[in-house]
Each structure stands twice: as structure tokens, then as C-alpha cells.
Scaffold this active site. Structure first.
Site, PDB file in Angstrom:
ATOM      1  N   LYS A  33       0.828  -1.221   0.000  1.00  0.00           N
ATOM      2  CA  LYS A  33       0.000   0.000   0.000  1.00  0.00           C
ATOM      3  C   LYS A  33       0.860   1.268   0.000  1.00  0.00           C
ATOM      4  CE  LYS A  33      -1.899  -0.511   4.130  1.00  0.00           C
ATOM      5  NZ  LYS A  33      -1.203  -1.665   4.639  1.00  0.00           N
ATOM      6  N   ARG A 108      -8.437   1.701  10.178  1.00  0.00           N
ATOM      7  CA  ARG A 108      -8.063   0.304  10.384  1.00  0.00           C
ATOM      8  C   ARG A 108      -9.053  -0.430  11.264  1.00  0.00           C
ATOM      9  NH1 ARG A 108      -2.018   0.832   9.414  1.00  0.00           N
ATOM     10  NH2 ARG A 108      -1.039  -1.107  10.037  1.00  0.00           N
ATOM     11  N   ARG A 147      11.591  -6.248   3.883  1.00  0.00           N
ATOM     12  CA  ARG A 147      11.351  -4.802   3.735  1.00  0.00           C
ATOM     13  C   ARG A 147      12.418  -3.984   4.469  1.00  0.00           C
ATOM     14  NH1 ARG A 147       5.425  -2.556   4.655  1.00  0.00           N
ATOM     15  NH2 ARG A 147       5.642  -3.275   6.804  1.00  0.00           N
ATOM     16  N   ARG A 180      12.216  -2.003  10.161  1.00  0.00           N
ATOM     17  CA  ARG A 180      11.337  -1.547  11.234  1.00  0.00           C
ATOM     18  C   ARG A 180      11.288  -2.616  12.318  1.00  0.00           C
ATOM     19  NH1 ARG A 180       5.891   0.053   8.205  1.00  0.00           N
ATOM     20  NH2 ARG A 180       5.128  -0.994  10.072  1.00  0.00           N
ATOM     21  N   ARG A 191       0.517  -8.756  13.845  1.00  0.00           N
ATOM     22  CA  ARG A 191      -0.022  -7.707  12.966  1.00  0.00           C
ATOM     23  C   ARG A 191      -1.030  -8.295  11.984  1.00  0.00           C
ATOM     24  NH1 ARG A 191       4.969  -5.117  10.408  1.00  0.00           N
ATOM     25  NH2 ARG A 191       3.524  -3.622   9.528  1.00  0.00           N
TER      26      ARG A 191
HETATM   27  P1  AMP Z   1       1.977   0.607   9.409  1.00  0.00           P
HETATM   28  O1  AMP Z   1       3.212   1.406   9.121  1.00  0.00           O
HETATM   29  O2  AMP Z   1       0.787   1.093   8.647  1.00  0.00           O
HETATM   30  O3  AMP Z   1       2.183  -0.874   9.270  1.00  0.00           O
HETATM   31  O4  AMP Z   1       1.619   0.859  10.957  1.00  0.00           O
HETATM   32  C1  AMP Z   1       2.539   0.531  11.976  1.00  0.00           C
HETATM   33  C2  AMP Z   1       1.824   0.485  13.295  1.00  0.00           C
HETATM   34  O5  AMP Z   1       1.258   1.771  13.599  1.00  0.00           O
HETATM   35  C3  AMP Z   1       0.659  -0.479  13.390  1.00  0.00           C
HETATM   36  O6  AMP Z   1       1.067  -1.820  13.666  1.00  0.00           O
HETATM   37  C4  AMP Z   1      -0.141   0.134  14.540  1.00  0.00           C
HETATM   38  O7  AMP Z   1       0.470  -0.151  15.802  1.00  0.00           O
HETATM   39  C5  AMP Z   1       0.012   1.634  14.277  1.00  0.00           C
HETATM   40  N1  AMP Z   1      -1.054   2.143  13.394  1.00  0.00           N
HETATM   41  C6  AMP Z   1      -0.913   2.598  12.115  1.00  0.00           C
HETATM   42  N2  AMP Z   1      -2.089   2.990  11.621  1.00  0.00           N
HETATM   43  C7  AMP Z   1      -3.005   2.779  12.591  1.00  0.00           C
HETATM   44  C8  AMP Z   1      -4.412   2.972  12.685  1.00  0.00           C
HETATM   45  N3  AMP Z   1      -5.133   3.462  11.650  1.00  0.00           N
HETATM   46  N4  AMP Z   1      -5.013   2.646  13.851  1.00  0.00           N
HETATM   47  C9  AMP Z   1      -4.329   2.170  14.904  1.00  0.00           C
HETATM   48  N5  AMP Z   1      -2.991   1.944  14.880  1.00  0.00           N
HETATM   49  C10 AMP Z   1      -2.331   2.251  13.740  1.00  0.00           C
END
Ligand code: AMP
Length: 239
Positions: A33, A108, A147, A180, A191
Site C-alpha cells: 500500500k 483500520r 522490507r 522496522r 499484525r
Molecule cells: P503501518 O506502518 O501502517 O504498518 O503501521 C505501523 C503500526 O502503527 C501499526 O502496527 C499500529 O500499531 C500503528 N497504526 C498505524 N495505523 C493505525 C491505525 N489506523 N489505527 C491504529 N494503529 C495504527
């Protein structure tokens, strides 16, 4: 440095006729994404707003939101809806009402989607479309462990199929590439479970509203990007 969570645009969109769409990119972690949001930003001038990037910047700056989010992110669970809603609406408001944007990783949960719908309706900025990136669990796992992310600009690479020109160094800003902490094997399973339980119901949520477009994310980045562009072009005549 780019504003919080806004991926720096390397090139603004070039087509004067293009419409400033407001989109959501849905999909499990690792489906590409973020990479596709950046491609679309480069090709169409829409601003890619990544909720993960917004939160990581809050963590880096040590803000109260960052302190609250840090533990959840390390464990691979979602931060509370109230926290993410506050920072994402602030980010949207900073863009100004004329801007097109792509929300990457937000919403989410169903409550987040409901709050987003209400908040955008109040601003008279409803969503034009939602793209769901579909990929098998095996491929998701493989992509996430490979990644790497630029520490500074957030550009994402994959050691197998989108490697940087020089190992460990960002092509764009020459900063260090890192893995990360939540991309490690032990956190990925959590996740994915979180995605299935809390985020996957958004597919039906947006389908009901006639906004959903499914894209097979298995192909190479550029091929998927071409499909995404077609979806967006299909929306051009709808506003
Ligand atoms: P991502 O980079 O999108 O994979 O997000 C990394 C982490 O940020 C996730 O595993 C969540 O802990 C937090 N996070 C990101 N977006 C959201 C969201 N919309 N709602 C809640 N937690 C989020």
C-alpha cells in the site's frame, strides 16, 4: 523535512485535468500500500498520508501521542482509535480543503471508518474510492521480512524485488535504510491477526457504500501501479 506523515513528493502531478481524489488504501501489512501510495502521489500529485509514518514521527519526536503509540506499535497491535483519529484529522486539515489525498493505513477499524466518514462529511470532503490490495499470507510474510525503510524520508524498499541501488542506502536522500522493529518475524503474526480481526471488516463496510475496488497486489510494483492508475482514471469522470 516533509510535514508529519506526508511522503515527500518527488514530482507533482502533471495533468491539469486530473481530479483531486480522496482515497483510502486498504490491505494487510506488506501488501505494498505504502509503495503504491507513493507511486500514485508521483503520478497524480495526490498526497500520500501514511498513518504509520505519522505515528513513527510522533514517536521520534517524543510527543505525548508518540509515547502512547510506541508500546502498541512495538507489539504490533493498534493504537487507540482516539489517538489515531486526532493525529490523522490534524494531518488532513493541514493539507487544505482543495488537496487530493491517499490515506494509507487509516482507517483500520470500523469505528475509525465511521469517524472518518463523519469527519470528512463535516468538512464536505467525502471519499471517492477505496482500493483494497489483496495478497496471500505467504507472500505478505516474505515481503515484510525483506522490507527496508529509509530512516529519513520513509521510502520503502524490498531486498528481493525493489532493492536500493547501493546496499543499505536510500536512492532518494542517501540516508540509512533500516528494518522496522515491527517487521521482525515474531511481530508479523500479531499484525496479521490484528488485520484479520479488526481491519478486514472494512472491506464489507466500503463495499456496501459502493466505494471498494480490489487490486491483486501479487504482480510487480509497476504493473500494480498501472492497475491503480486505471482505477483512479475510472473515478475521474465521477465528480
Ligand atoms: P503501518 O506502518 O501502517 O504498518 O503501521 C505501523 C503500526 O502503527 C501499526 O502496527 C499500529 O500499531 C500503528 N497504526 C498505524 N495505523 C493505525 C491505525 N489506523 N489505527 C491504529 N494503529 C495504527
Amino acid at each position: 523535512m516533509a510535514a508529519m506523515g506526508v511522503r515527500a513528493a518527488s514530482r507533482a502531478g502533471t495533468d491539469d485535468e486530473m481530479t483531486n481524489h480522496r482515497l483510502v488504501f486498504l490491505g494487510a501489512p506488506g501488501t505494498g500500500k505504502g509503495t503504491q501510495a507513493r507511486r500514485l502521489q508521483d503520478r497524480r500529485g495526490l498526497i500520500a498520508l501514511s498513518s504509520g509514518d505519522v505515528l513513527r514521527q510522533e514517536v521520534q519526536l517524543g510527543t505525548p501521542v508518540g509515547v502512547e503509540a510506541d508500546g502498541c506499535m512495538k507489539r504490533g497491535v493498534l493504537v487507540p482509535d482516539s489517538v489515531i483519529l486526532g493525529v490523522m484529522f490534524a494531518a488532513v486539515d493541514r493539507l487544505g480543503s482543495g488537496a487530493g489525498f491517499i490515506l494509507d493505513g487509516f482507517p483500520r477499524t470500523v469505528p475509525q471508518a465511521e469517524a472518518l466518514e463523519a469527519g470528512l462529511a463535516a468538512r464536505k470532503l467525502p471519499l471517492d474510492g477505496v482500493i483494497d490490495f489483496c495478497l496471500s499470507d505467504d507472500e505478505i510474510f516474505r515481503r515484510i521480512v525483506d522490507r527496508r525503510v529509509c530512516k529519513k524520508c520513509g521510502r520503502t524498499y524490498n531486498l528481493s524485488f525493489v532493492p536500493p541501488r547501493q546496499a543499505g542506502v536510500c536512492d532518494d536522500c542517501r540516508s540509512e535504510l533500516i528494518q522496522r522493529p515491527d517487521d521482525r518475524r515474531d511481530v508479523i503474526a500479531t499484525r496479521l491477526e490484528t488485520y484479520r480481526a479488526l481491519t478486514a471488516p472494512l472491506i464489507a463496510f466500503y463495499e456496501k457504500r459502493g466505494l471498494l475496488h480490489e487490486v491483486d497486489a501479487t504482480a510487480a510494483t509497476e504493473q500494480v501501479a498501472d492497475v491503480v492508475i486505471k482505477v483512479v482514471e475510472g473515478l475521474d469522470g465521477t465528480k
